[in-house]
Enzyme design. Structure first.
Site, short mmCIF file in Angstrom:
data_model
loop_
_atom_site.label_atom_id
_atom_site.label_comp_id
_atom_site.label_asym_id
_atom_site.label_seq_id
_atom_site.Cartn_x
_atom_site.Cartn_y
_atom_site.Cartn_z
N SER A 17 0.82 -1.22 0.00
CA SER A 17 0.00 0.00 0.00
C SER A 17 0.85 1.27 0.00
O SER A 17 0.44 2.30 -0.53
CB SER A 17 -0.93 0.00 1.21
N PHE A 18 2.03 1.17 0.61
CA PHE A 18 2.89 2.35 0.65
C PHE A 18 3.21 2.85 -0.76
O PHE A 18 3.46 4.04 -0.97
CB PHE A 18 4.20 2.02 1.40
N GLU A 19 3.19 1.93 -1.73
CA GLU A 19 3.52 2.30 -3.12
C GLU A 19 2.29 2.80 -3.89
O GLU A 19 2.41 3.16 -5.08
CB GLU A 19 4.12 1.09 -3.85
N VAL A 75 -4.19 -2.43 4.81
CA VAL A 75 -3.15 -2.39 5.84
C VAL A 75 -3.77 -2.88 7.15
O VAL A 75 -4.67 -2.23 7.70
CB VAL A 75 -2.61 -0.95 6.02
N GLU A 125 1.70 -5.64 15.46
CA GLU A 125 2.23 -5.39 16.82
C GLU A 125 2.90 -4.03 16.93
O GLU A 125 3.02 -3.47 18.01
CB GLU A 125 3.23 -6.48 17.18
N HIS A 157 3.61 0.15 12.30
CA HIS A 157 3.83 0.25 10.85
C HIS A 157 2.55 0.65 10.11
O HIS A 157 2.59 1.41 9.15
CB HIS A 157 4.36 -1.08 10.29
N ARG A 178 -15.30 -6.43 5.06
CA ARG A 178 -15.42 -5.25 4.19
C ARG A 178 -14.99 -5.54 2.75
O ARG A 178 -14.90 -4.64 1.93
CB ARG A 178 -14.57 -4.11 4.78
C1 DLZ Z 1 5.87 -3.84 5.24
C2 DLZ Z 1 4.39 -3.93 5.23
C3 DLZ Z 1 3.69 -4.39 6.34
C4 DLZ Z 1 4.37 -4.80 7.59
N1 DLZ Z 1 2.35 -4.49 6.34
C5 DLZ Z 1 1.67 -4.13 5.22
C6 DLZ Z 1 0.24 -4.22 5.19
O1 DLZ Z 1 -0.44 -4.64 6.14
N2 DLZ Z 1 -0.38 -3.84 4.06
C7 DLZ Z 1 0.30 -3.36 2.96
O2 DLZ Z 1 -0.34 -3.01 1.97
N3 DLZ Z 1 1.64 -3.28 2.97
C8 DLZ Z 1 2.33 -3.66 4.06
N4 DLZ Z 1 3.69 -3.59 4.08
C9 DLZ Z 1 4.41 -3.23 2.83
C10 DLZ Z 1 4.52 -1.70 2.60
O3 DLZ Z 1 3.29 -1.16 2.14
C11 DLZ Z 1 5.61 -1.42 1.52
O4 DLZ Z 1 5.34 -2.19 0.37
C12 DLZ Z 1 7.00 -1.73 2.00
O5 DLZ Z 1 7.28 -1.08 3.20
C13 DLZ Z 1 8.07 -1.31 0.93
O6 DLZ Z 1 8.00 0.11 0.70
#
Ligand code: DLZ
Length: 172
Positions: A65-67, A90, A94, A97, A136
């Site tokens: 999701s970060f991307e 996401v 724990e 993040h 959901r």
């Molecule tokens: C690293 C990570 C973690 C721990 N959890 C999720 C999540 O629950 N949902 C999600 O979409 N992405 C997660 N990521 C990955 C980050 O979004 C991202 O892809 C990485 O940190 C690399 O930038």
């Protein structure tokens, strides 16, 4: 009216503009894939149900999701789209993040939407548990991918409507 808007999965189909003339981009995160794929299916089904042509729905996958904001930015830069839907999930863990990722995505997508003037739809779940995510993504709280599609259609139509030359009122 207000309560009806709490769950767009049960939207009024007759009041939704046709999606036939619009081009949609969808960015899907691969993390929590069973959830994001269910959201994606709900989104695409809804877009096509309301007239979007399959060739006008362009999908890209990103690692997490970060991307999503970067994926959306790449699509937006092509200037081919009337709306972009970002789908992710996401799940709280724990550590914190989830908060960092969720905040970054919300801020990134909002900024991108405002600076480009393009509807960028936040289709990301932020549940505490996987169970809540399933509820959901086709469960008892509907499918938020459907809601994201409804929002994309409405915003694409709004953008188009407001980009038309204003109607002349009175003298020229
Ligand atoms: C690293 C990570 C973690 C721990 N959890 C999720 C999540 O629950 N949902 C999600 O979409 N992405 C997660 N990521 C990955 C980050 O979004 C991202 O892809 C990485 O940190 C690399 O930038």
């Amino acid at each position: 009216m207000a309560s009806a808007l709490k769950n767009l999965s049960s939207y009024d189909e007759n009041n939704l503009p046709s999606a036939a003339q619009y081009v949609f981009g969808i960015v899907v995160s691969e993390w929590n894939a069973p959830i994001t794929h269910a959201l994606y299916e709900g989104c695409v089904e809804t877009l096509t149900k309301h007239g979007a042509l399959e060739e006008n729905i362009h999908t890209v996958q990103v690692p997490g999701s970060f991307e999503l904001p970067t994926g959306a930015k790449i699509l937006a830069s092509s200037r081919r789209f009337d709306a972009i839907v970002c789908i992710g999930c996401v799940i709280k863990g724990e550590t914190k993040h989830d908060e960092y990722i969720s905040h970054a995505v919300a801020t990134g997508l909002t900024g991108l939407s405002i600076t480009t003037g393009l509807p960028i739809i936040f289709g990301m779940l932020t549940p505490n548990t996987e169970e809540q995510a399933k509820e959901r993504a086709g469960g008892k709280y509907g499918n938020k991918g459907v809601e994201a599609a409804v929002t994309a259609i409405r915003m694409a139509a709004l953008r188009k409507e407001l980009s038309m030359p204003a109607k002349t009122i009175g003298f020229r």
